[in-house]
Design a protein around this motif. Sequence first.
Motif, PDB file in Angstrom:
ATOM      1  N   ASP A 289       0.665  -0.986   0.146  1.00 49.79           N
ATOM      2  CA  ASP A 289       0.001   0.210   0.224  1.00 49.79           C
ATOM      3  C   ASP A 289       0.934   1.300  -0.084  1.00 49.79           C
ATOM      4  O   ASP A 289       0.359   2.209  -0.696  1.00 49.79           O
ATOM      5  N   CYS A 290       2.129   1.319   0.694  1.00 54.91           N
ATOM      6  CA  CYS A 290       2.863   2.255   0.625  1.00 54.91           C
ATOM      7  C   CYS A 290       3.264   2.424  -0.974  1.00 54.91           C
ATOM      8  O   CYS A 290       3.525   3.675  -1.254  1.00 54.91           O
ATOM      9  N   ASN A 291       3.606   1.516  -1.726  1.00 56.74           N
ATOM     10  CA  ASN A 291       4.254   1.765  -2.932  1.00 56.74           C
ATOM     11  C   ASN A 291       2.920   2.360  -3.766  1.00 56.74           C
ATOM     12  O   ASN A 291       3.244   3.213  -4.501  1.00 56.74           O
ATOM     13  N   ALA A 292       1.718   2.014  -3.504  1.00 54.53           N
ATOM     14  CA  ALA A 292       0.660   2.467  -4.377  1.00 54.53           C
ATOM     15  C   ALA A 292       0.349   3.874  -4.075  1.00 54.53           C
ATOM     16  O   ALA A 292       0.198   4.724  -4.964  1.00 54.53           O
ATOM     17  N   PHE A 293       0.529   4.275  -2.708  1.00 54.09           N
ATOM     18  CA  PHE A 293       0.214   5.574  -2.268  1.00 54.09           C
ATOM     19  C   PHE A 293       1.286   6.641  -2.754  1.00 54.09           C
ATOM     20  O   PHE A 293       1.197   7.704  -3.287  1.00 54.09           O
ATOM     21  N   THR A 294       2.626   6.235  -2.492  1.00 52.79           N
ATOM     22  CA  THR A 294       3.734   7.262  -2.715  1.00 52.79           C
ATOM     23  C   THR A 294       4.372   7.453  -4.138  1.00 52.79           C
ATOM     24  O   THR A 294       5.089   8.108  -4.611  1.00 52.79           O
ATOM     25  N   SER A 295       3.906   6.126  -5.079  1.00 57.36           N
ATOM     26  CA  SER A 295       4.589   6.075  -6.441  1.00 57.36           C
ATOM     27  C   SER A 295       5.904   6.125  -6.259  1.00 57.36           C
ATOM     28  O   SER A 295       6.999   6.706  -7.022  1.00 57.36           O
ATOM     29  N   ASP A 296       6.686   5.350  -5.325  1.00 58.20           N
ATOM     30  CA  ASP A 296       8.123   5.474  -5.100  1.00 58.20           C
ATOM     31  C   ASP A 296       8.696   5.006  -6.176  1.00 58.20           C
ATOM     32  O   ASP A 296       8.683   3.630  -6.699  1.00 58.20           O
ATOM     33  N   PHE A 297       9.845   5.888  -6.824  1.00 58.86           N
ATOM     34  CA  PHE A 297      10.637   5.729  -7.840  1.00 58.86           C
ATOM     35  C   PHE A 297      11.723   4.863  -7.741  1.00 58.86           C
ATOM     36  O   PHE A 297      12.317   4.112  -8.495  1.00 58.86           O
ATOM     37  N   SER A 298      11.841   4.487  -6.324  1.00 60.65           N
ATOM     38  CA  SER A 298      13.187   3.732  -5.976  1.00 60.65           C
ATOM     39  C   SER A 298      12.692   2.218  -5.762  1.00 60.65           C
ATOM     40  O   SER A 298      13.875   1.498  -5.501  1.00 60.65           O
ATOM     41  N   ALA A 299      11.455   1.923  -5.737  1.00 59.47           N
ATOM     42  CA  ALA A 299      11.244   0.440  -5.395  1.00 59.47           C
ATOM     43  C   ALA A 299      11.645  -0.517  -6.520  1.00 59.47           C
ATOM     44  O   ALA A 299      11.487  -0.359  -7.413  1.00 59.47           O
ATOM     45  N   THR A 300      12.425  -1.407  -5.935  1.00 59.74           N
ATOM     46  CA  THR A 300      12.974  -2.527  -6.908  1.00 59.74           C
ATOM     47  C   THR A 300      12.509  -3.968  -6.105  1.00 59.74           C
ATOM     48  O   THR A 300      12.783  -4.611  -7.036  1.00 59.74           O
ATOM     49  N   ASN A 301      12.210  -3.962  -5.250  1.00 57.86           N
ATOM     50  CA  ASN A 301      11.884  -5.420  -4.786  1.00 57.86           C
ATOM     51  C   ASN A 301      10.195  -5.629  -5.121  1.00 57.86           C
ATOM     52  O   ASN A 301       9.362  -5.083  -4.684  1.00 57.86           O
ATOM     53  N   SER A 302      10.242  -6.913  -5.645  1.00 58.26           N
ATOM     54  CA  SER A 302       8.868  -7.498  -6.281  1.00 58.26           C
ATOM     55  C   SER A 302       8.662  -8.779  -5.383  1.00 58.26           C
ATOM     56  O   SER A 302       9.484  -9.729  -5.349  1.00 58.26           O
ATOM     57  N   SER A 303       7.443  -8.948  -4.931  1.00 57.26           N
ATOM     58  CA  SER A 303       6.930 -10.086  -4.310  1.00 57.26           C
ATOM     59  C   SER A 303       5.476 -10.260  -4.332  1.00 57.26           C
ATOM     60  O   SER A 303       4.634  -9.247  -4.436  1.00 57.26           O
ATOM     61  N   PRO A 304       5.062 -11.610  -4.300  1.00 55.75           N
ATOM     62  CA  PRO A 304       3.530 -11.796  -4.086  1.00 55.75           C
ATOM     63  C   PRO A 304       2.974 -11.348  -2.689  1.00 55.75           C
ATOM     64  O   PRO A 304       2.023 -10.898  -2.717  1.00 55.75           O
ATOM     65  N   GLY A 305       3.971 -10.911  -1.883  1.00 56.24           N
ATOM     66  CA  GLY A 305       3.282 -10.582  -0.524  1.00 56.24           C
ATOM     67  C   GLY A 305       3.143  -9.151  -0.662  1.00 56.24           C
ATOM     68  O   GLY A 305       2.510  -8.360   0.142  1.00 56.24           O
ATOM     69  N   PHE A 306       3.542  -8.375  -1.924  1.00 59.78           N
ATOM     70  CA  PHE A 306       3.265  -6.908  -1.717  1.00 59.78           C
ATOM     71  C   PHE A 306       1.948  -6.631  -2.636  1.00 59.78           C
ATOM     72  O   PHE A 306       1.829  -5.366  -2.865  1.00 59.78           O
ATOM     73  N   VAL A 307       1.447  -7.659  -3.179  1.00 60.96           N
ATOM     74  CA  VAL A 307       0.193  -7.200  -3.692  1.00 60.96           C
ATOM     75  C   VAL A 307      -0.945  -6.991  -2.840  1.00 60.96           C
ATOM     76  O   VAL A 307      -1.264  -7.585  -1.831  1.00 60.96           O
ATOM     77  N   THR A 308      -1.617  -6.007  -3.166  1.00 62.60           N
ATOM     78  CA  THR A 308      -2.997  -5.506  -2.612  1.00 62.60           C
ATOM     79  C   THR A 308      -3.874  -5.153  -3.576  1.00 62.60           C
ATOM     80  O   THR A 308      -3.644  -4.868  -4.731  1.00 62.60           O
ATOM     81  N   PRO A 309      -5.169  -4.869  -2.953  1.00 63.10           N
ATOM     82  CA  PRO A 309      -6.144  -4.505  -4.210  1.00 63.10           C
ATOM     83  C   PRO A 309      -5.790  -3.295  -4.742  1.00 63.10           C
ATOM     84  O   PRO A 309      -6.074  -3.219  -6.089  1.00 63.10           O
ATOM     85  N   ILE A 310      -4.858  -2.377  -4.183  1.00 59.10           N
ATOM     86  CA  ILE A 310      -4.503  -1.104  -4.917  1.00 59.10           C
ATOM     87  C   ILE A 310      -3.211  -1.085  -5.506  1.00 59.10           C
ATOM     88  O   ILE A 310      -2.695  -0.255  -6.110  1.00 59.10           O
ATOM     89  N   ASN A 311      -2.522  -2.119  -5.224  1.00 64.32           N
ATOM     90  CA  ASN A 311      -0.989  -2.324  -5.752  1.00 64.32           C
ATOM     91  C   ASN A 311      -0.845  -3.558  -6.359  1.00 64.32           C
ATOM     92  O   ASN A 311      -0.677  -4.518  -5.967  1.00 64.32           O
ATOM     93  N   GLY A 312      -0.999  -3.391  -7.804  1.00 64.73           N
ATOM     94  CA  GLY A 312      -1.245  -4.370  -8.558  1.00 64.73           C
ATOM     95  C   GLY A 312      -2.301  -4.817  -9.032  1.00 64.73           C
ATOM     96  O   GLY A 312      -2.718  -5.204 -10.222  1.00 64.73           O
ATOM     97  N   GLY A 313      -3.477  -5.010  -8.230  1.00 63.55           N
ATOM     98  CA  GLY A 313      -4.748  -5.263  -8.586  1.00 63.55           C
ATOM     99  C   GLY A 313      -4.995  -6.491  -8.405  1.00 63.55           C
ATOM    100  O   GLY A 313      -4.182  -7.440  -7.906  1.00 63.55           O
ATOM    101  N   ALA A 314      -6.355  -7.098  -8.330  1.00 60.81           N
ATOM    102  CA  ALA A 314      -6.795  -8.328  -8.209  1.00 60.81           C
ATOM    103  C   ALA A 314      -6.295  -9.500  -8.859  1.00 60.81           C
ATOM    104  O   ALA A 314      -6.092 -10.529  -8.452  1.00 60.81           O
ATOM    105  N   ASN A 315      -5.678  -9.079 -10.194  1.00 61.44           N
ATOM    106  CA  ASN A 315      -5.243 -10.089 -10.986  1.00 61.44           C
ATOM    107  C   ASN A 315      -3.861 -10.183 -11.009  1.00 61.44           C
ATOM    108  O   ASN A 315      -3.186 -11.063 -11.882  1.00 61.44           O
ATOM    109  N   ALA A 316      -2.856  -9.508 -10.184  1.00 70.82           N
ATOM    110  CA  ALA A 316      -1.605  -9.348 -10.224  1.00 70.82           C
ATOM    111  C   ALA A 316      -1.057 -10.687  -9.382  1.00 70.82           C
ATOM    112  O   ALA A 316      -1.651 -11.156  -8.331  1.00 70.82           O
ATOM    113  N   ALA A 317      -0.036 -11.084  -9.899  1.00 69.49           N
ATOM    114  CA  ALA A 317       0.921 -12.233  -9.400  1.00 69.49           C
ATOM    115  C   ALA A 317       1.826 -11.984  -8.197  1.00 69.49           C
ATOM    116  O   ALA A 317       2.204 -12.434  -7.405  1.00 69.49           O
TER     117      ALA A 317
END
Length: 344
Positions: A289-317
């Motif tokens: 949710d922090c990533n979705a709210f801030t639009s953090d340009f420095s975010a480089t770590n991706s994980s299924p654990g970071f998926v939220t309804p507003i961060n990636g959406g319902a269909n994101a892996a």
Amino acid sequence: MKKVALLATALAMVMTGSAFAADMRVKALKAPPPPAFDPWDIAFGAGITNDYIFRGITQSNHNPSVSAYFEPRYNVNKDLQLYVGTSASSISFPNRAAAEVDIYGGIRPTFGMFAFDFGVWGYLYPGGSCFGSQGTLVQGNCGTSLDNSQGAIGLPINGNFAKKDASFYEVYAKLAINVNDQWVVGFNEYYSPNFLNIGAWGNYASITTKWTAPSTTFGASGIGMYVSGEFGRQWLGTSDIFYGIAGDPLYSNGIKEPSYNTWNLGVGFTYKVFTLDLRYYDTDLSKGDCNAFTSDFSATNSSPGFVTPINGGANAATAFGSNWCSAAGVAKLSVDLTAMTNLK
């Protein structure tokens, strides 16, 4: 006859001396005229910190920041002050704005132990450029210019995007209750119809407390100390279409921005016009949710654990996560002066 004359002369001298002494006492009792009341004053100062945190979220990508402010004041009387001011801080925003410039003004009435503050605060972020959004996106775009993009197709690697201008304003009301010489309790309320220009309203409320150590704590060294803390909640509405999730039936027209709690606790040391503040900040926002709210340009770590309804959406892996809302320790050194006190 001579005795009578001598007695009269002595009596006259005594009376004259007594009158002179009495006159001296009256003159001694008269206080010097009070200085003319000057209603004008100016507060100004500067600071340097290892991280600029605003309501629990870094504004400088967890890097050092410098700041300065200038605040003219007009004291109508001892219980009513009018003020305007400006301040500037170095930042690191997704739209690459490098500075925050604030313009504010208000009124500070005081009633005994109750000190109020009402005003308007404008946050300006000059020099930004549109970040990431492709011209083909349905939910909003940066036009044909793909400024600051990191990916081959015009989107940054983490998929975040931000508008060119993040400027906004808030109206606020604050109350400080001076319980005694050591304790102050505060209540704060801020409202913006378009927080950070994301299209969502924002409402921030907090309670603060501060304990100031007795002036004798460090002897005659002149060093003072305080302990203070704050607990606040930031409520947010729904963003405009620019921040929607393309292809998501629920969030294609905008996302429900995440409301969150934030808190800080710290200790400060003062010496003359200098203050060293050591503080711990945190929020309850998830990295997704922090990533979705801030639009953090420095975010480089991706994980299924970071998926939220507003961060990636319902269909994101998988989705990216941001540490901009995570716990942080901050040290700030500042200098604060007023013209009436320090420049006489």
